[in-house]
Design a protein around this motif. Structure first.
Motif, PDB file in Angstrom:
ATOM      1  N   VAL A 181      -8.822   9.486   5.349  1.00 61.62           N
ATOM      2  CA  VAL A 181      -7.742   9.688   4.210  1.00 61.62           C
ATOM      3  C   VAL A 181      -7.600   8.213   4.094  1.00 61.62           C
ATOM      4  CG1 VAL A 181      -5.801  11.197   4.126  1.00 61.62           C
ATOM      5  CG2 VAL A 181      -7.484  12.575   5.207  1.00 61.62           C
ATOM      6  N   ILE A 182      -6.850   8.883   2.498  1.00 61.07           N
ATOM      7  CA  ILE A 182      -6.102   7.377   2.215  1.00 61.07           C
ATOM      8  C   ILE A 182      -4.764   7.697   2.342  1.00 61.07           C
ATOM      9  CG2 ILE A 182      -6.076   5.957  -0.208  1.00 61.07           C
ATOM     10  CD1 ILE A 182      -8.330   6.409  -1.168  1.00 61.07           C
ATOM     11  N   PRO A 183      -3.422   6.841   3.153  1.00 60.20           N
ATOM     12  CA  PRO A 183      -2.849   6.663   3.094  1.00 60.20           C
ATOM     13  C   PRO A 183      -1.700   6.812   2.363  1.00 60.20           C
ATOM     14  CG  PRO A 183      -3.581   4.606   4.121  1.00 60.20           C
ATOM     15  CD  PRO A 183      -4.574   5.503   3.534  1.00 60.20           C
ATOM     16  N   PRO A 184      -0.401   6.617   1.243  1.00 60.96           N
ATOM     17  CA  PRO A 184       0.045   6.617   1.304  1.00 60.96           C
ATOM     18  C   PRO A 184       0.485   4.664   0.120  1.00 60.96           C
ATOM     19  CG  PRO A 184       1.646   8.033   2.370  1.00 60.96           C
ATOM     20  CD  PRO A 184       0.194   7.093   2.968  1.00 60.96           C
ATOM     21  N   LEU A 185      -0.094   4.102  -1.140  1.00 56.34           N
ATOM     22  CA  LEU A 185      -0.629   2.755  -1.278  1.00 56.34           C
ATOM     23  C   LEU A 185      -0.238   2.662  -2.356  1.00 56.34           C
ATOM     24  CD1 LEU A 185      -4.240   1.966   0.340  1.00 56.34           C
ATOM     25  CD2 LEU A 185      -1.376   1.876   1.448  1.00 56.34           C
ATOM     26  N   PRO A 186       0.030   1.363  -2.594  1.00 58.45           N
ATOM     27  CA  PRO A 186       0.386   1.189  -4.418  1.00 58.45           C
ATOM     28  C   PRO A 186      -0.686   0.807  -4.482  1.00 58.45           C
ATOM     29  CG  PRO A 186       0.361  -1.120  -2.483  1.00 58.45           C
ATOM     30  CD  PRO A 186       0.605   0.459  -1.650  1.00 58.45           C
ATOM     31  N   PRO A 187      -1.017   0.768  -5.962  1.00 60.33           N
ATOM     32  CA  PRO A 187      -2.319   1.399  -7.025  1.00 60.33           C
ATOM     33  C   PRO A 187      -2.357  -0.117  -6.842  1.00 60.33           C
ATOM     34  CG  PRO A 187      -0.487   1.414  -8.343  1.00 60.33           C
ATOM     35  CD  PRO A 187       0.583   1.417  -6.862  1.00 60.33           C
ATOM     36  N   CYS A 188      -3.394  -0.507  -6.898  1.00 64.89           N
ATOM     37  CA  CYS A 188      -4.405  -2.065  -7.260  1.00 64.89           C
ATOM     38  C   CYS A 188      -3.802  -2.046  -8.753  1.00 64.89           C
ATOM     39  CB  CYS A 188      -5.881  -1.428  -7.985  1.00 64.89           C
ATOM     40  SG  CYS A 188      -6.943  -1.316  -6.984  1.00 64.89           S
ATOM     41  N   ASN A 189      -4.042  -3.895  -8.866  1.00 63.16           N
ATOM     42  CA  ASN A 189      -3.208  -5.000  -9.520  1.00 63.16           C
ATOM     43  C   ASN A 189      -1.515  -4.865  -9.432  1.00 63.16           C
ATOM     44  OD1 ASN A 189      -5.211  -3.269 -11.687  1.00 63.16           O
ATOM     45  ND2 ASN A 189      -6.100  -5.090 -10.287  1.00 63.16           N
ATOM     46  N   LEU A 190      -1.188  -4.254  -9.313  1.00 63.31           N
ATOM     47  CA  LEU A 190       0.318  -4.278  -9.404  1.00 63.31           C
ATOM     48  C   LEU A 190       0.038  -4.606 -10.545  1.00 63.31           C
ATOM     49  CD1 LEU A 190       2.989  -3.979  -7.140  1.00 63.31           C
ATOM     50  CD2 LEU A 190       3.119  -6.339  -7.455  1.00 63.31           C
ATOM     51  N   GLN A 191       0.224  -4.038 -11.878  1.00 64.62           N
ATOM     52  CA  GLN A 191       1.093  -4.193 -12.897  1.00 64.62           C
ATOM     53  C   GLN A 191       2.347  -4.713 -13.433  1.00 64.62           C
ATOM     54  OE1 GLN A 191      -2.202  -1.448 -15.825  1.00 64.62           O
ATOM     55  NE2 GLN A 191      -1.643  -0.416 -14.234  1.00 64.62           N
ATOM     56  N   GLY A 192       2.225  -5.324 -14.457  1.00 68.42           N
ATOM     57  CA  GLY A 192       3.693  -6.202 -14.707  1.00 68.42           C
ATOM     58  C   GLY A 192       4.160  -7.371 -14.145  1.00 68.42           C
ATOM     59  N   CYS A 193       3.612  -7.598 -12.783  1.00 69.72           N
ATOM     60  CA  CYS A 193       4.454  -8.879 -12.309  1.00 69.72           C
ATOM     61  C   CYS A 193       2.880  -9.607 -12.197  1.00 69.72           C
ATOM     62  CB  CYS A 193       3.967  -8.327 -10.969  1.00 69.72           C
ATOM     63  SG  CYS A 193       4.217 -10.144  -9.663  1.00 69.72           S
ATOM     64  N   ASN A 194       2.934 -11.025 -12.191  1.00 67.59           N
ATOM     65  CA  ASN A 194       2.233 -11.828 -12.929  1.00 67.59           C
ATOM     66  C   ASN A 194       1.436 -12.500 -12.175  1.00 67.59           C
ATOM     67  OD1 ASN A 194       2.320 -11.787 -15.939  1.00 67.59           O
ATOM     68  ND2 ASN A 194       4.881 -12.018 -15.652  1.00 67.59           N
ATOM     69  N   PHE A 195       2.487 -12.359 -11.088  1.00 61.53           N
ATOM     70  CA  PHE A 195       1.937 -13.517  -9.325  1.00 61.53           C
ATOM     71  C   PHE A 195       1.263 -12.779  -8.488  1.00 61.53           C
ATOM     72  CE2 PHE A 195       6.375 -14.905 -11.154  1.00 61.53           C
ATOM     73  CZ  PHE A 195       6.032 -15.793 -12.085  1.00 61.53           C
ATOM     74  N   ILE A 196       1.217 -11.467  -8.114  1.00 62.07           N
ATOM     75  CA  ILE A 196       0.828 -10.506  -6.621  1.00 62.07           C
ATOM     76  C   ILE A 196      -0.141  -9.759  -8.124  1.00 62.07           C
ATOM     77  CG2 ILE A 196       1.298  -9.257  -5.176  1.00 62.07           C
ATOM     78  CD1 ILE A 196       3.745 -10.123  -5.785  1.00 62.07           C
ATOM     79  N   ASP A 197      -1.499 -10.075  -7.025  1.00 59.34           N
ATOM     80  CA  ASP A 197      -2.687  -9.095  -7.535  1.00 59.34           C
ATOM     81  C   ASP A 197      -3.227  -8.015  -6.198  1.00 59.34           C
ATOM     82  OD1 ASP A 197      -4.794  -7.769  -9.302  1.00 59.34           O
ATOM     83  OD2 ASP A 197      -6.081  -8.722  -8.878  1.00 59.34           O
ATOM     84  N   ILE A 198      -3.147  -6.466  -6.322  1.00 58.18           N
ATOM     85  CA  ILE A 198      -3.715  -5.617  -5.024  1.00 58.18           C
ATOM     86  C   ILE A 198      -5.014  -5.488  -5.600  1.00 58.18           C
ATOM     87  CG2 ILE A 198      -3.236  -3.612  -3.847  1.00 58.18           C
ATOM     88  CD1 ILE A 198      -0.296  -4.389  -4.623  1.00 58.18           C
ATOM     89  N   ARG A 199      -5.994  -6.279  -4.725  1.00 59.31           N
ATOM     90  CA  ARG A 199      -7.168  -4.953  -4.519  1.00 59.31           C
ATOM     91  C   ARG A 199      -7.432  -3.798  -2.742  1.00 59.31           C
ATOM     92  NH1 ARG A 199     -10.201  -7.887  -8.393  1.00 59.31           N
ATOM     93  NH2 ARG A 199      -9.119  -8.527 -10.022  1.00 59.31           N
ATOM     94  N   TYR A 200      -9.015  -3.081  -3.517  1.00 57.18           N
ATOM     95  CA  TYR A 200      -8.989  -2.265  -2.443  1.00 57.18           C
ATOM     96  C   TYR A 200     -10.537  -2.481  -1.762  1.00 57.18           C
ATOM     97  CZ  TYR A 200      -4.148  -0.666  -2.284  1.00 57.18           C
ATOM     98  OH  TYR A 200      -2.743  -0.846  -1.891  1.00 57.18           O
ATOM     99  N   TYR A 201     -11.924  -2.867  -0.589  1.00 57.00           N
ATOM    100  CA  TYR A 201     -12.586  -2.827  -0.131  1.00 57.00           C
ATOM    101  C   TYR A 201     -12.341  -1.612   1.044  1.00 57.00           C
ATOM    102  CZ  TYR A 201     -12.008  -6.882  -2.556  1.00 57.00           C
ATOM    103  OH  TYR A 201     -12.124  -7.485  -4.020  1.00 57.00           O
ATOM    104  N   VAL A 202     -13.353  -0.662   0.682  1.00 57.59           N
ATOM    105  CA  VAL A 202     -13.341  -0.420   2.530  1.00 57.59           C
ATOM    106  C   VAL A 202     -15.393  -1.265   3.205  1.00 57.59           C
ATOM    107  CG1 VAL A 202     -16.046   1.644   3.701  1.00 57.59           C
ATOM    108  CG2 VAL A 202     -13.762   1.923   1.745  1.00 57.59           C
ATOM    109  N   LYS A 203     -14.616  -1.847   4.377  1.00 58.13           N
ATOM    110  CA  LYS A 203     -15.602  -2.800   5.078  1.00 58.13           C
ATOM    111  C   LYS A 203     -15.893  -2.020   5.950  1.00 58.13           C
ATOM    112  CE  LYS A 203     -15.264  -6.699   8.271  1.00 58.13           C
ATOM    113  NZ  LYS A 203     -14.442  -8.040   8.332  1.00 58.13           N
ATOM    114  N   PHE A 204     -17.655  -1.577   5.980  1.00 56.09           N
ATOM    115  CA  PHE A 204     -18.539  -1.403   6.722  1.00 56.09           C
ATOM    116  C   PHE A 204     -19.195  -2.453   7.714  1.00 56.09           C
ATOM    117  CE2 PHE A 204     -21.955   0.455   8.032  1.00 56.09           C
ATOM    118  CZ  PHE A 204     -21.708   2.384   8.792  1.00 56.09           C
TER     119      PHE A 204
END
Length: 391
Positions: free
Chosen positions: A269-292
């Motif tokens: 289950v995916i818990p409460p999280l901010p969405p990818c990229n953090l759009q509108g912010c020029n200095f922070i970029d968020i990505r998500y991965y499933v590591k197996f």
């Protein structure tokens, strides 16, 4: 605080989350043990993103610490809620009698799109209200409170191939050449590429162990990876840093030497999280991965597979979300979202302007979009049982 026994900011309805253009209403509650003289009471509203880290560089035989920093303001506004305006040069004081006082306020957030609230290791996108008792020629009394801005929606309908599974495979020979007995081969996939917080990721995997080493466990971790960008001393050459942490995971036993193991739609289950990229912010970029990961016994050379996924906030049109349940009988698609506190995130919001006498909620947890389902609790329970039985 002496004569000031209570000083806090309250939002109407104890609301935690706001959107661009919303009007924030509430009261500043102040309790005085006796009559006090102030010039006025004002509020400072600020939305800002900051990134900062340090690096050690060699200069000849010595080493120096270099600061990398970046920042941008989204709004920076003052309003007076009692007495004289802070810009008034007249230092005449006004009396406020002893007792409890409730001073109403309202502030409209900018109508332009604002980045989502985010609290990270090397930076943040943060929105804070401060109330200040203005006392000329001595230190001011301050109380503060952070709040969540929902941010720019991330529309899964704009993601390329959102329903296509993400697949990867790898193999590794874990013994030295003189005693190699065969590789450990692993493949893994997610049921699709794009998800909403609250949805369940279904992970399928296969392990073919042709070595003489046992494989202790198979584990899938949801990884939040954050890229931070800044400049040397704020104005010089650019730099970047990446941090990552495990958001949630699921793990099971694997197999012995020359064995196999399989996952068939293992839920996470995916818990409460901010969405990818953090759009509108020029200095922070968020990505998500499933590591197996296949954890091979008696060696650091585990077999790892990375599967990049997308986490957004707006559901796919016309898609039936099996892991989500709507409040309307017979309806399809995702139910309306709620907002829930991010798990495991508590950030101190003191800054360089605060001293030890600051009132208010100084520890902040952001809230994020969450599509709650009847299956979410069941999946959490199943994952907990599996973890408790893993060797």
């Amino acid at each position: 605080m002496g004569k000031v026994s209570a000083f806090q900011i309250q939002f109407d309805g104890d609301r935690e989350v706001y959107n661009s253009g919303d009007v924030i209403r509430g009261q500043v509650r102040l309790e005085l043990q006796e009559t006090k003289q102030f010039r006025g009471i004002y509020m400072h509203w600020k939305g800002r993103a900051v990134v900062t880290w340090t690096e050690i560089e060699s200069r000849g035989k010595s080493k120096v610490t270099v600061l990398y920093v970046a920042g941008e303001d989204y709004f920076d506004h003052y309003i007076t809620i009692w007495g004289k305006d802070r810009s008034d040069i007249d230092d005449t004081k006004l009396e406020l009698p002893a007792g409890q006082h409730s001073l109403p306020f309202q502030f409209q957030l900018p109508t332009r799109q604002l980045p989502c609230s985010f609290e990270g290791t090397l930076g943040y996108s943060r929105y804070v209200a401060r109330a200040v008792i203005d006392r000329p020629w001595t230190f001011d009394h301050v109380t503060k409170r952070a709040f969540t801005v929902s941010g720019i929606p991330y529309d899964l309908n704009k993601v390329q191939n959102p329903l296509a599974p993400v697949y990867n495979e790898d193999e590794k020979t874990v013994c030295c050449l003189c005693c190699a007995t065969g590789p450990v081969s692993v493949s893994a996939s997610t049921d699709k590429r794009a998800y909403l917080p609250g949805e369940t990721i279904y992970i399928s995997a296969s392990l073919d162990n042709k070595s003489n080493r046992s494989v202790h466990s198979l584990e899938a971790e949801l990884i939040q990876s954050v890229n931070y960008y800044a400049r040397r001393d704020g104005v010089g050459s650019p730099g970047y840093r990446t941090t990552s942490h495990v958001v949630t995971s699921v793990v099971t036993e694997a197999c012995g030497s020359y064995g196999t193991a399989h996952w068939d739609r293992k839920p996470m289950v995916i818990p409460p999280l901010p969405p990818c990229n953090l759009q509108g912010c020029n200095f922070i970029d968020i990505r998500y991965y499933v590591k197996f990961t296949a954890d091979v016994a008696s060696t650091p050379f585990d077999v790892d597979i990375m599967l990049e996924i997308i986490i957004g906030t707006i559901p796919l049109k016309g898609h039936c979300y099996d892991s989500l349940s709507s409040d309307q009988p017979g309806s399809s698609g995702a139910p309306p979202p709620s907002y829930e506190a991010a798990f495991g995130i508590q950030k101190e919001i003191r800054d360089e302007h605060d001293n030890e006498y600051v009132f208010g909620k100084l520890v902040f947890t952001p809230f994020y979009t969450f599509y709650r389902s009847t299956s979410t609790v069941q999946t959490h329970r199943q994952s907990a049982i599996e973890k408790s039985t893993t060797v």
